[in-house]
Design a protein around this motif. Structure first.
Motif, mmCIF file in Angstrom:
data_model
loop_
_atom_site.group_PDB
_atom_site.id
_atom_site.type_symbol
_atom_site.label_atom_id
_atom_site.label_comp_id
_atom_site.label_asym_id
_atom_site.label_seq_id
_atom_site.Cartn_x
_atom_site.Cartn_y
_atom_site.Cartn_z
ATOM 1 N N LYS A 95 5.845 91.458 55.829
ATOM 2 C CA LYS A 95 7.308 91.435 55.781
ATOM 3 C C LYS A 95 7.922 92.406 56.803
ATOM 4 O O LYS A 95 7.238 93.275 57.343
ATOM 5 N N TYR A 142 12.515 80.553 50.499
ATOM 6 C CA TYR A 142 12.562 81.098 49.134
ATOM 7 C C TYR A 142 13.458 80.255 48.219
ATOM 8 O O TYR A 142 14.016 80.783 47.247
ATOM 9 N N HIS A 144 13.822 80.544 44.464
ATOM 10 C CA HIS A 144 14.489 81.715 43.885
ATOM 11 C C HIS A 144 16.009 81.649 44.030
ATOM 12 O O HIS A 144 16.697 82.647 43.789
ATOM 13 N N PHE A 187 18.463 88.331 42.940
ATOM 14 C CA PHE A 187 18.012 89.021 44.153
ATOM 15 C C PHE A 187 17.910 88.095 45.366
ATOM 16 O O PHE A 187 17.472 88.519 46.429
ATOM 17 N N LEU A 240 17.124 89.370 49.080
ATOM 18 C CA LEU A 240 15.783 88.994 49.539
ATOM 19 C C LEU A 240 15.846 88.263 50.886
ATOM 20 O O LEU A 240 15.119 88.594 51.823
ATOM 21 N N ARG A 273 0.462 96.529 48.619
ATOM 22 C CA ARG A 273 1.843 96.831 48.226
ATOM 23 C C ARG A 273 1.970 98.274 47.742
ATOM 24 O O ARG A 273 2.984 98.918 47.974
ATOM 25 N N ILE A 329 10.518 97.032 45.140
ATOM 26 C CA ILE A 329 10.222 95.630 44.823
ATOM 27 C C ILE A 329 10.768 94.698 45.917
ATOM 28 O O ILE A 329 10.203 93.634 46.166
ATOM 29 N N ASP A 330 11.836 95.106 46.575
ATOM 30 C CA ASP A 330 12.375 94.296 47.669
ATOM 31 C C ASP A 330 11.547 94.482 48.938
ATOM 32 O O ASP A 330 11.239 93.525 49.632
ATOM 33 N N ASN A 351 8.378 95.176 49.745
ATOM 34 C CA ASN A 351 7.026 95.278 49.188
ATOM 35 C C ASN A 351 5.937 94.830 50.164
ATOM 36 O O ASN A 351 4.847 94.438 49.757
ATOM 37 N N HIS A 388 3.822 89.138 51.300
ATOM 38 C CA HIS A 388 4.065 87.995 50.408
ATOM 39 C C HIS A 388 2.804 87.141 50.377
ATOM 40 O O HIS A 388 2.070 87.076 51.363
HETATM 41 P P1 CMP Z 1 7.591 87.854 47.119
HETATM 42 O O1 CMP Z 1 6.158 87.759 46.742
HETATM 43 O O2 CMP Z 1 7.926 87.738 48.565
HETATM 44 O O3 CMP Z 1 8.420 86.760 46.307
HETATM 45 C C1 CMP Z 1 9.798 86.888 46.057
HETATM 46 C C2 CMP Z 1 10.292 88.285 46.332
HETATM 47 O O4 CMP Z 1 11.506 88.642 45.705
HETATM 48 C C3 CMP Z 1 9.290 89.300 45.821
HETATM 49 O O5 CMP Z 1 8.145 89.287 46.623
HETATM 50 C C4 CMP Z 1 10.113 90.578 45.850
HETATM 51 O O6 CMP Z 1 10.052 91.242 47.107
HETATM 52 C C5 CMP Z 1 11.547 90.088 45.666
HETATM 53 N N1 CMP Z 1 12.133 90.523 44.399
HETATM 54 C C6 CMP Z 1 13.219 91.284 44.281
HETATM 55 N N2 CMP Z 1 13.505 91.521 42.986
HETATM 56 C C7 CMP Z 1 12.569 90.878 42.260
HETATM 57 C C8 CMP Z 1 12.329 90.729 40.865
HETATM 58 N N3 CMP Z 1 13.097 91.312 39.937
HETATM 59 N N4 CMP Z 1 11.253 89.991 40.478
HETATM 60 C C9 CMP Z 1 10.471 89.392 41.394
HETATM 61 N N5 CMP Z 1 10.657 89.491 42.740
HETATM 62 C C10 CMP Z 1 11.701 90.229 43.165
#
Ligand code: CMP
Length: 146
Positions: free
Chosen positions: A17, A57, A60, A65, A69, A110, A117-118, A120, A123
């Motif tokens: 990322k 994405y 989502h 988020f 994201l 990670r 979490i954002d 990270n 992926h």
């Molecule tokens: P990724 O595996 O790229 O898939 C979706 C991404 O959303 C995740 O990694 C995180 O970086 C981001 N994300 C942000 N907030 C959350 C959350 N609460 N739960 C899951 N993913 C999140």
């Protein structure tokens, strides 16, 4: 008579990322991949437009988020990789660790390189069907048959 376990060859999509690319972690993350059975079958540095990150994405779209994201994922260059191994999807997910770096096991990518979490660092696809669609978002069938 021996009964062997048949493990099928899989491909999965990995992304380094924007946070990890900006922190100059491309080399160390690819070295960690190459220290395992995962084989790099495709690799490219690209910068996503916001609409392209939203397309990637799309599952989502309803999540709170989603905007942050996709803004983050289009904020700088990323590395997309096609990885292949027996059980590649779960193998790559184990190497990455939990989505939230604070909950990821020590030694996972990670935990080592993610900061939130954002942001990270990496992926990975989460299942066979998403791996197939995520790989086809970035790689052609010709590139993936190497
Ligand atoms: P990724 O595996 O790229 O898939 C979706 C991404 O959303 C995740 O990694 C995180 O970086 C981001 N994300 C942000 N907030 C959350 C959350 N609460 N739960 C899951 N993913 C999140």
């Amino acid at each position: 008579m021996s009964v062997g376990l048949i493990v099928s060859m899989e491909q999965t999509l990995a992304i380094i990322k924007p946070d990890a690319v900006a922190a100059r972690r491309i080399g160390v993350i690819i070295a960690r991949i190459e220290a395992t059975e995962l084989e790099v079958k495709g690799v490219r540095l690209i910068r996503l437009k916001k609409c392209e990150a939203e397309g990637f994405y799309a599952v989502h779209r309803e999540k709170p988020f989603f905007d942050s994201l996709t803004t983050f994922m289009s904020s700088g260059p990323i590395i997309v990789l096609a990885l292949e191994a027996p059980d590649a999807i779960s193998r790559w997910r184990r190497l990455m660790g939990a989505t939230d770096p604070a909950e990821a096991d020590p030694g996972t990518l990670r935990r080592e390189y993610g900061t939130s979490i954002d942001r990270n660092a990496t992926h990975g696809s989460d299942a066979e069907d998403t791996a197939a669609s995520e790989l086809s978002y970035f790689f052609s069938a010709i590139e993936l048959r190497q």
